[in-house]
Design a protein around this motif. Structure first.
Motif, PDB file in Angstrom:
ATOM      1  N   ALA A 118     -41.571 -12.348  -7.780  1.00  0.00           N
ATOM      2  CA  ALA A 118     -42.941 -12.164  -8.274  1.00  0.00           C
ATOM      3  C   ALA A 118     -43.882 -12.936  -7.359  1.00  0.00           C
ATOM      4  O   ALA A 118     -43.512 -13.974  -6.813  1.00  0.00           O
ATOM      5  CB  ALA A 118     -43.048 -12.679  -9.705  1.00  0.00           C
ATOM      6  N   TYR A 119     -45.091 -12.427  -7.166  1.00  0.00           N
ATOM      7  CA  TYR A 119     -46.023 -13.021  -6.206  1.00  0.00           C
ATOM      8  C   TYR A 119     -46.414 -14.439  -6.609  1.00  0.00           C
ATOM      9  O   TYR A 119     -46.673 -14.710  -7.782  1.00  0.00           O
ATOM     10  CB  TYR A 119     -47.268 -12.130  -6.077  1.00  0.00           C
ATOM     11  CG  TYR A 119     -48.216 -12.592  -5.002  1.00  0.00           C
ATOM     12  CD1 TYR A 119     -47.764 -12.798  -3.700  1.00  0.00           C
ATOM     13  CD2 TYR A 119     -49.548 -12.838  -5.279  1.00  0.00           C
ATOM     14  CE1 TYR A 119     -48.621 -13.230  -2.701  1.00  0.00           C
ATOM     15  CE2 TYR A 119     -50.422 -13.267  -4.289  1.00  0.00           C
ATOM     16  CZ  TYR A 119     -49.954 -13.470  -2.996  1.00  0.00           C
ATOM     17  OH  TYR A 119     -50.808 -13.898  -2.020  1.00  0.00           O
ATOM     18  N   CYS A 120     -46.449 -15.319  -5.621  1.00  0.00           N
ATOM     19  CA  CYS A 120     -46.757 -16.732  -5.861  1.00  0.00           C
ATOM     20  C   CYS A 120     -48.180 -17.076  -5.447  1.00  0.00           C
ATOM     21  O   CYS A 120     -48.423 -18.127  -4.854  1.00  0.00           O
ATOM     22  CB  CYS A 120     -45.789 -17.618  -5.087  1.00  0.00           C
ATOM     23  SG  CYS A 120     -44.098 -17.434  -5.624  1.00  0.00           S
ATOM     24  N   GLY A 121     -49.142 -16.227  -5.715  1.00  0.00           N
ATOM     25  CA  GLY A 121     -50.535 -16.525  -5.337  1.00  0.00           C
ATOM     26  C   GLY A 121     -51.263 -17.260  -6.446  1.00  0.00           C
ATOM     27  O   GLY A 121     -50.789 -17.316  -7.589  1.00  0.00           O
ATOM     28  N   SER A 122     -52.428 -17.829  -6.106  1.00  0.00           N
ATOM     29  CA  SER A 122     -53.151 -18.593  -7.132  1.00  0.00           C
ATOM     30  C   SER A 122     -53.724 -17.652  -8.199  1.00  0.00           C
ATOM     31  O   SER A 122     -53.749 -17.991  -9.384  1.00  0.00           O
ATOM     32  CB  SER A 122     -54.246 -19.449  -6.504  1.00  0.00           C
ATOM     33  OG  SER A 122     -55.068 -18.660  -5.678  1.00  0.00           O
ATOM     34  N   GLY A 123     -54.154 -16.448  -7.797  1.00  0.00           N
ATOM     35  CA  GLY A 123     -54.649 -15.487  -8.776  1.00  0.00           C
ATOM     36  C   GLY A 123     -53.558 -15.074  -9.747  1.00  0.00           C
ATOM     37  O   GLY A 123     -53.783 -14.933 -10.955  1.00  0.00           O
ATOM     38  N   ALA A 124     -52.345 -14.891  -9.217  1.00  0.00           N
ATOM     39  CA  ALA A 124     -51.214 -14.528 -10.083  1.00  0.00           C
ATOM     40  C   ALA A 124     -50.947 -15.627 -11.098  1.00  0.00           C
ATOM     41  O   ALA A 124     -50.651 -15.354 -12.264  1.00  0.00           O
ATOM     42  CB  ALA A 124     -49.978 -14.261  -9.232  1.00  0.00           C
ATOM     43  N   GLU A 125     -51.080 -16.864 -10.672  1.00  0.00           N
ATOM     44  CA  GLU A 125     -50.882 -17.991 -11.591  1.00  0.00           C
ATOM     45  C   GLU A 125     -51.980 -17.997 -12.658  1.00  0.00           C
ATOM     46  O   GLU A 125     -51.713 -18.182 -13.839  1.00  0.00           O
ATOM     47  CB  GLU A 125     -50.890 -19.318 -10.839  1.00  0.00           C
ATOM     48  CG  GLU A 125     -49.668 -19.539  -9.962  1.00  0.00           C
ATOM     49  CD  GLU A 125     -48.380 -19.707 -10.761  1.00  0.00           C
ATOM     50  OE1 GLU A 125     -48.385 -20.381 -11.792  1.00  0.00           O
ATOM     51  OE2 GLU A 125     -47.358 -19.130 -10.341  1.00  0.00           O
ATOM     52  N   GLU A 126     -53.222 -17.788 -12.204  1.00  0.00           N
ATOM     53  CA  GLU A 126     -54.346 -17.789 -13.150  1.00  0.00           C
ATOM     54  C   GLU A 126     -54.199 -16.699 -14.198  1.00  0.00           C
ATOM     55  O   GLU A 126     -54.602 -16.862 -15.341  1.00  0.00           O
ATOM     56  CB  GLU A 126     -55.671 -17.574 -12.395  1.00  0.00           C
ATOM     57  CG  GLU A 126     -56.126 -18.794 -11.632  1.00  0.00           C
ATOM     58  CD  GLU A 126     -57.269 -18.489 -10.676  1.00  0.00           C
ATOM     59  OE1 GLU A 126     -57.829 -17.374 -10.719  1.00  0.00           O
ATOM     60  OE2 GLU A 126     -57.593 -19.386  -9.878  1.00  0.00           O
ATOM     61  N   ARG A 127     -53.629 -15.572 -13.796  1.00  0.00           N
ATOM     62  CA  ARG A 127     -53.494 -14.458 -14.736  1.00  0.00           C
ATOM     63  C   ARG A 127     -52.140 -14.465 -15.450  1.00  0.00           C
ATOM     64  O   ARG A 127     -51.790 -13.496 -16.115  1.00  0.00           O
ATOM     65  CB  ARG A 127     -53.735 -13.135 -14.003  1.00  0.00           C
ATOM     66  CG  ARG A 127     -55.152 -13.044 -13.424  1.00  0.00           C
ATOM     67  CD  ARG A 127     -55.500 -11.642 -12.979  1.00  0.00           C
ATOM     68  NE  ARG A 127     -54.670 -11.160 -11.887  1.00  0.00           N
ATOM     69  CZ  ARG A 127     -54.863 -11.481 -10.595  1.00  0.00           C
ATOM     70  NH1 ARG A 127     -55.839 -12.276 -10.257  1.00  0.00           N
ATOM     71  NH2 ARG A 127     -54.066 -10.995  -9.665  1.00  0.00           N
ATOM     72  N   GLY A 128     -51.405 -15.563 -15.309  1.00  0.00           N
ATOM     73  CA  GLY A 128     -50.212 -15.744 -16.129  1.00  0.00           C
ATOM     74  C   GLY A 128     -48.979 -15.008 -15.638  1.00  0.00           C
ATOM     75  O   GLY A 128     -48.374 -14.229 -16.379  1.00  0.00           O
ATOM     76  N   GLN A 129     -48.587 -15.286 -14.406  1.00  0.00           N
ATOM     77  CA  GLN A 129     -47.375 -14.660 -13.865  1.00  0.00           C
ATOM     78  C   GLN A 129     -46.161 -14.936 -14.763  1.00  0.00           C
ATOM     79  O   GLN A 129     -45.388 -14.039 -15.072  1.00  0.00           O
ATOM     80  CB  GLN A 129     -47.138 -15.191 -12.443  1.00  0.00           C
ATOM     81  CG  GLN A 129     -46.020 -14.514 -11.681  1.00  0.00           C
ATOM     82  CD  GLN A 129     -46.323 -13.073 -11.322  1.00  0.00           C
ATOM     83  OE1 GLN A 129     -46.206 -12.188 -12.174  1.00  0.00           O
ATOM     84  NE2 GLN A 129     -46.688 -12.814 -10.091  1.00  0.00           N
ATOM     85  N   GLY A 130     -46.028 -16.194 -15.170  1.00  0.00           N
ATOM     86  CA  GLY A 130     -44.897 -16.563 -16.019  1.00  0.00           C
ATOM     87  C   GLY A 130     -44.929 -15.818 -17.346  1.00  0.00           C
ATOM     88  O   GLY A 130     -43.913 -15.298 -17.812  1.00  0.00           O
TER      89      GLY A 130
END
Lengths: 275, 284
Positions: A118-130
């Motif tokens: 799964a992509y490890c970008g900051s936007g992905a983190e902000e939108r709840g990758q986990g």
């Protein structure tokens, strides 16, 4: 030497490299050849549309099927557009939306899995990758239609698992399935990304290993990979498997037990539950 | 006490560099800990009396058993599944030795402790992950114990409280550790579908495959002030995007602002909070 024998001689890390080869058939190649007439559906209805995940509806010998694939792309341009097959949260949410729709209309789901993670970008983190991955694991565990997932290249960690909580998981002969990339493992554990080859061996990430652990059911031979005959055979196997799964009255219980036993040590049962 | 509660309430300035408080009185020779937030040395005895929270509001790491003691009625905890210990399914180089070292150092057999307990008289199943055991990483034994706990809770129609700290899946167990994400999630789903409550308390750090499975699957998700909560590690994100990350990236406030936790609850209020939640979900 017979081509099959030659392939079996590959080391774990050579398989990793083969699995990553950009000339290998990608998710959309499988869709085009196994599911002609596929209609693509876009968007997660929440934020956006992730080009790293392609999903839609197709017909398999008259039966409607929902098909979802992680797409890496072949060329530099395609890879840039597809984020090299590293999905963002909206990709997983699109996949889940389409799977819920499959459930509504009672059609089976086929997933083609090919991602380094799964992509490890900051936007992905902000939108709840986990959270996006977690929700797929949760919901797929009780999706009331048959799910077949095929790891066609890289089965990279949670990002691959988020499309692989399935009744049957298959792997291409040179695909790999791992909790972490060999490079990541080597740099965390041995502080030396150069030891990726040794890490690849230690991680036991080949299709043969996965089958031995019970993580997958079948290994698909790569003989004639990408040829018409190859896709024809694969299509027939998929059709047979889906029709067998559709007839299973204990589908969900069997799916639960399929994952329930992964990693259970027989000694634990002998020792009793501990209460 | 009122001042202390005020300092520790949600929305304090912890993540903006802390605040000053009265100077700390100390005895000569007493062991101290340096607070990474306010940079003062705090006597350990004072921290102990304060749930390992500095006067400035900084929450130090805590051992799993300390947390269980802090959150449950005295003497009510009954541990379950103690017979389940990590095997070495891949025969991964150096793993056995590593396990022996962390077992000695942590005093625990595994990275999670499971059991039943009372919280202000409410019965609950509880699991607490141990940061001192390979940073609470999830291997097969951790997955098995958490799965068993959710099954036990389902059978007995009990709520589950999860106190979570984890670096993610345990790579020494390869693809089998990855499968624990699916396995625990399936058990959480069955428990959830039976109408039972699952509350997760995310503590520092909660990352990787644990965030991407049972940490984010709870009905109510609480976070400890200042906790790092995310999927990819901040360094990996920085390397991927080649951009500096904003201050407070993946910290509890950030995760709350983006909508992925319900509340940030300081340690001093966690027990009362859990008790209230259990009361509000009491069945029968």
């Amino acid at each position: 030497m017979h081509p099959g024998e030659e392939r079996e001689m590959l080391s774990a890390y050579e398989r990793v490299r083969t699995a990553r080869d950009n000339k290998r058939p990608t998710g959309m190649d499988y869709i085009r050849n196994v599911f002609p007439g596929f209609i693509e559906m876009h968007g997660d209805r929440r934020f956006g549309d992730d080009p790293a995940i392609v999903g839609g509806i197709a017909s398999l010998n008259g039966t409607s099927v929902t098909v979802i694939a992680i797409e890496k792309g072949h060329t530099v341009r395609e890879r840039s557009f597809r984020n090299s097959g590293a999905p963002s949260p909206e990709g997983y949410r699109k996949a889940l939306r389409l799977m819920r729709q499959a459930e509504k209309f009672g059609r089976p789901v086929v997933c083609f899995v090919d991602t380094s993670g799964a992509y490890c970008g900051s936007g992905a983190e902000e939108r709840g990758q986990g959270q996006a991955v977690a929700e797929n694991l949760l919901e797929m565990s009780t999706l009331c239609v048959p799910v077949l997932s095929i790891v066609i290249g890289e089965g990279g960690s949670g990002g691959a698992l988020a499309l692989s909580v399935a009744d049957r998981v298959w792997m291409m002969e040179n695909a790999v399935y791992s909790v972490i990339s060999p490079e990541g493992c080597a740099s965390i554990l041995w502080k030396d990304p150069g030891k990726a080859e040794a890490a690849a061996e230690s991680l036991r990430l080949t299709a043969q290993d996965a089958r031995m652990f019970g993580v997958i059911e079948e290994i698909i031979s790569e003989e004639g990979l990408g040829t018409e005959g190859f896709y024809k055979n694969l299509k027939e196997r998929i059709r047979k498997e889906l029709s067998a799964l559709s007839a299973d009255p204990e589908l969900l219980e069997n799916r639960y037990q399929r994952f329930r036993r992964l990693g259970t040590d027989p000694e634990w049962e002998a020792a009793g539950p501990g209460f | 006490m009122a001042l202390l509660l005020h300092l520790m309430k949600t929305g304090n300035k912890l993540e903006e560099g802390g605040r000053t408080a009265a100077p700390v009185q100390r005895d000569e020779g007493e062991p101290e800990k340096l607070c990474p937030n306010c940079r003062r040395r705090i006597p350990v005895s004072r921290l102990w009396g304060n749930g390992m929270v500095c006067d400035c509001g900084y929450h130090f790491h805590m051992k799993a058993r300390q947390r269980i003691e802090m959150l449950t009625d005295s003497g009510s905890f009954r541990e379950l599944f103690t017979g389940i210990k990590t095997a070495d399914p891949l025969l991964f180089p150096g793993y056995q030795e590593k396990l022996e070292t962390v077992r000695t150092a942590s005093g625990e057999e595994e990275a999670v402790i499971c059991g039943t307990a009372l919280v202000d008289g409410h019965t609950a199943c509880l699991f607490a992950m141990e940061s001192y055991f390979m940073m609470g990483s999830m291997g097969c034994a951790v997955g098995e114990k958490i799965t068993l706990l959710f099954e036990h809770a389902l059978q007995n129609r009990l709520p589950v409280i999860g106190i979570i700290v984890s670096g993610g899946a345990r790579m020494q167990e390869g693809v089998l550790s990855l499968m624990q994400m699916a396995r625990t999630s399936a058990a959480v789903k069955r428990h959830s579908d039976a109408g039972l409550l699952y509350t997760a308390l995310l503590t520092d750090p909660t990352t990787g495959g644990v965030t991407a499975s049972f940490a984010m699957e709870a009905d109510v998700i609480l976070a400890e002030p200042g906790a790092t909560i995310g999927f990819a590690g901040a360094r990996v994100v920085e390397q991927t995007t080649r951009k500096a990350l904003p201050k407070g990236f993946q910290k509890a406030d950030f995760v709350l602002r983006h909508g992925f936790v319900d509340c940030i609850v300081p340690r001093a209020r966690q027990r009362a909070f859990l008790s209230r939640l259990l009361a509000l979900h009491r069945q029968g």
